[in-house]
Design a protein around this motif. Structure first.
Motif, short mmCIF file in Angstrom:
data_model
loop_
_atom_site.label_atom_id
_atom_site.label_comp_id
_atom_site.label_asym_id
_atom_site.label_seq_id
_atom_site.Cartn_x
_atom_site.Cartn_y
_atom_site.Cartn_z
N UNK A 277 0.84 -1.21 0.00
CA UNK A 277 0.00 0.00 0.00
C UNK A 277 0.88 1.26 0.00
N UNK A 278 1.89 1.24 0.86
CA UNK A 278 2.79 2.40 0.91
C UNK A 278 3.52 2.57 -0.41
N UNK A 279 3.99 1.45 -0.94
CA UNK A 279 4.74 1.47 -2.19
C UNK A 279 3.90 2.06 -3.32
N UNK A 284 3.17 7.20 -6.75
CA UNK A 284 2.41 8.29 -7.34
C UNK A 284 2.80 9.67 -6.83
N UNK A 285 3.83 9.72 -6.00
CA UNK A 285 4.23 11.02 -5.42
C UNK A 285 5.39 11.61 -6.21
N UNK A 286 5.20 12.83 -6.69
CA UNK A 286 6.26 13.49 -7.47
C UNK A 286 7.49 13.70 -6.59
N UNK A 287 8.64 13.23 -7.07
CA UNK A 287 9.89 13.44 -6.35
C UNK A 287 10.29 12.28 -5.44
N UNK A 288 9.38 11.33 -5.25
CA UNK A 288 9.74 10.15 -4.46
C UNK A 288 10.07 9.02 -5.43
N UNK A 289 11.18 8.37 -5.19
CA UNK A 289 11.62 7.35 -6.13
C UNK A 289 11.77 6.02 -5.40
N UNK A 290 11.02 5.04 -5.83
CA UNK A 290 11.17 3.71 -5.23
C UNK A 290 12.50 3.13 -5.68
N UNK A 291 13.31 2.71 -4.71
CA UNK A 291 14.64 2.22 -5.04
C UNK A 291 14.64 0.76 -5.41
N UNK A 292 13.67 0.05 -4.89
CA UNK A 292 13.65 -1.41 -5.05
C UNK A 292 12.22 -1.87 -5.21
N UNK A 293 12.03 -2.99 -5.87
CA UNK A 293 10.67 -3.52 -5.93
C UNK A 293 10.18 -3.90 -4.53
N UNK A 294 8.95 -3.61 -4.23
CA UNK A 294 8.40 -3.95 -2.91
C UNK A 294 7.79 -5.34 -3.00
N UNK A 295 8.54 -6.33 -2.52
CA UNK A 295 8.08 -7.71 -2.65
C UNK A 295 7.68 -8.34 -1.32
N UNK A 296 8.12 -7.72 -0.22
CA UNK A 296 7.78 -8.28 1.09
C UNK A 296 7.27 -7.14 1.98
N UNK A 297 7.89 -6.89 3.12
CA UNK A 297 7.34 -5.91 4.06
C UNK A 297 8.18 -4.66 4.24
N UNK A 298 9.09 -4.41 3.31
CA UNK A 298 9.92 -3.21 3.40
C UNK A 298 9.79 -2.35 2.16
N UNK A 299 9.77 -1.04 2.36
CA UNK A 299 9.68 -0.10 1.23
C UNK A 299 10.91 0.80 1.28
N UNK A 300 11.63 0.86 0.17
CA UNK A 300 12.86 1.65 0.11
C UNK A 300 12.67 2.80 -0.87
N UNK A 301 12.84 4.01 -0.34
CA UNK A 301 12.51 5.19 -1.14
C UNK A 301 13.68 6.16 -1.15
N UNK A 302 13.98 6.65 -2.33
CA UNK A 302 14.98 7.69 -2.44
C UNK A 302 14.29 9.04 -2.23
N UNK A 303 14.71 9.75 -1.19
CA UNK A 303 14.12 11.05 -0.89
C UNK A 303 15.23 12.08 -0.73
N UNK A 304 15.01 13.30 -1.15
CA UNK A 304 16.03 14.32 -0.93
C UNK A 304 16.23 14.59 0.57
N UNK A 342 1.54 8.46 6.57
CA UNK A 342 2.95 8.54 6.16
C UNK A 342 3.05 9.01 4.70
N UNK A 343 2.24 8.39 3.85
CA UNK A 343 2.30 8.76 2.43
C UNK A 343 1.97 10.24 2.24
N UNK A 344 0.98 10.71 2.97
CA UNK A 344 0.63 12.12 2.77
C UNK A 344 1.70 13.03 3.36
N UNK A 345 2.36 12.59 4.42
CA UNK A 345 3.46 13.40 4.95
C UNK A 345 4.67 13.40 4.01
N UNK A 346 4.90 12.27 3.33
CA UNK A 346 6.01 12.23 2.35
C UNK A 346 5.69 13.23 1.23
#
Ligand SMILES: *Cc1c(COP(=O)(O)O)cnc(C)c1O
Length: 352
Positions: A277-279, A284-304, A342-346
Motif C-alpha cells: 500500500x505504501x509502495x 504516485x508522489x512526485x519526487x519520491x523514487x522507489x529504489x527497489x521492488x516492494x516484494x515483502x514488508x519493506x519499502x525503500x525510497x529515495x528522498x532528498x 505517512x504517504x501524505x506526509x512524504x
C-alpha cells in the motif's frame, strides 16, 4: 525517541524496523497460557515438543528443530555448525551476517571467514556464488563450505524458488551446504504463496533460521535442520553459546500459537499488504523514487535530504543506512491509517 505524533494521539510513527512492534495477541496469549504450574526445563516440556511437531508439519519434513533467543545467535551457531574454522561462508555483501552481526558468525565458528559476493537487489546470483567458489583452490585461501541467503532479503526482495534451487545446485556440486537466514521468512512465504518446503529443503536448503521476533513473537527464532544429521550435536552448541533456554516453554508456546491456524501467515501477509500500500502510494508522489521492488514488508525510497529531515522532524522514525535510501518496515501491527498518513506526509515533505 517519540513514536507518537502529538497532533494525532495514539498514532504510531514507527517504521524503523519490524522489530519495533509489540507482541501479537496470539503469541502473548500463548505466553501467558504457558505460565501455569510447573513444566520440564530445557525443552523437555510439552509445549516445546508440540511446537516442534507442528513445525515439522508446516515444513513437511522430519526436521531437527531448536529454539534460540535471537537471530544473530541463530545464524551464527547454525553457520558454525556447518563449517570448520578454516572454511568460509559465502554471503551477499548486503547480508545481515556480514553487516549487522558484529562478527558473531566468525566468532562462533572460531574464525570461518565470510566471503561476500555481489548481489542484485539484495540477492545472490548463481554466477556470483560460482565465482567465489572457484576463485581459488590453494591452501592460502579459505575453502568455501556454506552459502547463506536471506529470505526475504535485507532489501525487501524475494528469491523465487528457482533462484534458490539454482544457487543450491551449484553449492551441492561443489560440496557446500546451504543456509537460509529467514529473519523474515514468514513474509516470504506469505508473499510467494508457496509451501514452506518449496523454498527450503525442496529447493536445496539444509538449514533455516526461521525468524520469530519480527513476525510477532516476544522473543526467539527457530533453527530448522532439514538434514537431521547436521543437527545431531547442535544442542551442545546451543548450550555452549548461552542459547539453551531453561524455561523453554516461554519461547516455544508462542511458536505453537503462531503456526496454529496459519496465524504467522496472516500477520506476515498483513505486513506485506501494508508495504504494498505504501509502495503504491509512493509511486504516485512526485519526487519520491522507489529504489527497489516492494516484494515483502519493506519499502525503500529515495528522498532528498530536506524531505528526510522534514519527516524526521515530524516524528516519523525510519532508517536511512540500509539499502541506500529511506527504509520503511511494516509489521503485523502496522495500520492502514499509519500508511496513509505517512504517504501524505512524504508528499507534503516533498512539496517543501
Ligand atoms: C533482524 C534480522 C536478523 C536477526 O537479528 P537479531 O536482532 O539478532 O534478532 C537476522 N537477519 C536479518 C536479515 C534480519 O533482518
Amino acid at each position: 525517541m517519540s513514536t507518537k505524533n502529538p497532533d494525532c494521539p495514539g498514532y504510531f510513527l514507527q517504521f524503523a524496523s519490524d522489530n519495533t512492534s509489540g507482541v501479537c495477541p496470539e503469541a502473548l496469549a500463548a505466553f501467558n497460557a504457558a505460565n501455569s504450574g510447573f513444566a520440564a526445563s530445557y525443552g523437555n516440556d510439552d509445549a516445546t515438543h508440540q511446537a516442534c511437531d507442528r513445525l515439522r508439519e508446516v515444513f513437511e519434513a522430519d526436521a531437527e528443530i531448536f529454539f534460540v533467543f535471537n537471530g544473530t545467535a541463530a545464524n551464527s551457531i547454525a553457520l558454525a555448525s556447518l563449517c570448520q574454522s578454516y572454511q568460509a561462508v559465502i554471503c551477499s555483501d548486503t547480508a545481515h551476517v556480514e553487516t549487522d552481526e558484529c562478527g558473531a558468525p566468525e566468532f562462533f565458528s572460531n574464525g570461518s571467514k565470510l566471503l561476500s559476493a555481489p548481489h542484485r537487489h539484495g540477492k545472490l546470483t548463481s554466477s556470483g556464488v560460482l565465482e567465489v567458489i572457484t576463485r581459488r583452490t590453494d591452501v592460502h585461501y579459505p575453502r568455501p563450505k556454506v552459502v547463506t541467503l536471506t529470505q526475504s532479503t535485507e532489501m525487501g526482495t524475494l528469491y523465487q524458488k528457482g533462484e534458490i534451487s539454482g544457487i543450491s545446485r551449484i553449492a551441492q556440486e561443489h560440496g557446500l551446504k546451504v543456509h537460509m537466514d529467514g529473519a523474515r521468512f514468514a513474509n516470504a512465504v506469505a508473499a510467494l504463496n508457496v509451501a514452506p518446503a518449496d523454498i527450503t529443503w525442496r529447493a536445496g536448503v539444509d538449514v533455516l533460521c526461521f525468524g520469530g521476533t519480527k513476525m510477532g513473537l516476544p522473543i526467539g527464532e527457530a533453527i530448522v535442520f532439514f538434514d537431521r544429521k547436521l543437527g545431531e550435536e547442535f544442542s551442545y552448541r546451543c548450550k555452549q553459546a548461552g542459547q539453551l533456554a531453561s524455561k523453554m516453554r516461554y519461547l516455544s508456546a508462542p511458536w505453537l500459537a503462531m503456526v496454529n491456524d496459519n496465524t504467522w501467515l496472516r500477520h506476515a501477509g498483513h505486513a506485506n499488504a501494508m508495504a504494498r500500500r505504501l509502495s503504491e502510494k509512493v509511486a504516485g508522489i512526485a519526487g519520491a523514487e522507489l529504489l527497489l521492488p516492494t516484494e515483502a514488508n519493506g519499502v525503500f525510497v529515495n528522498l532528498p535530504e530536506p524531505a528526510i529531515a522534514n519527516l524526521k522532524a515530524t516524528g516519523w522514525v525510519f532508517y536511512t543506512f540500509i539499502g541506500g535510501g529511506a527504509r520503511f518496515m511494516c509489521s503485523w501491527a502496522t495500520t492502514q491509517e499509519a500508511i496513509d498518513h505517512l504517504a501524505s506526509d512524504i508528499e507534503r515533505a516533498l512539496a517543501g
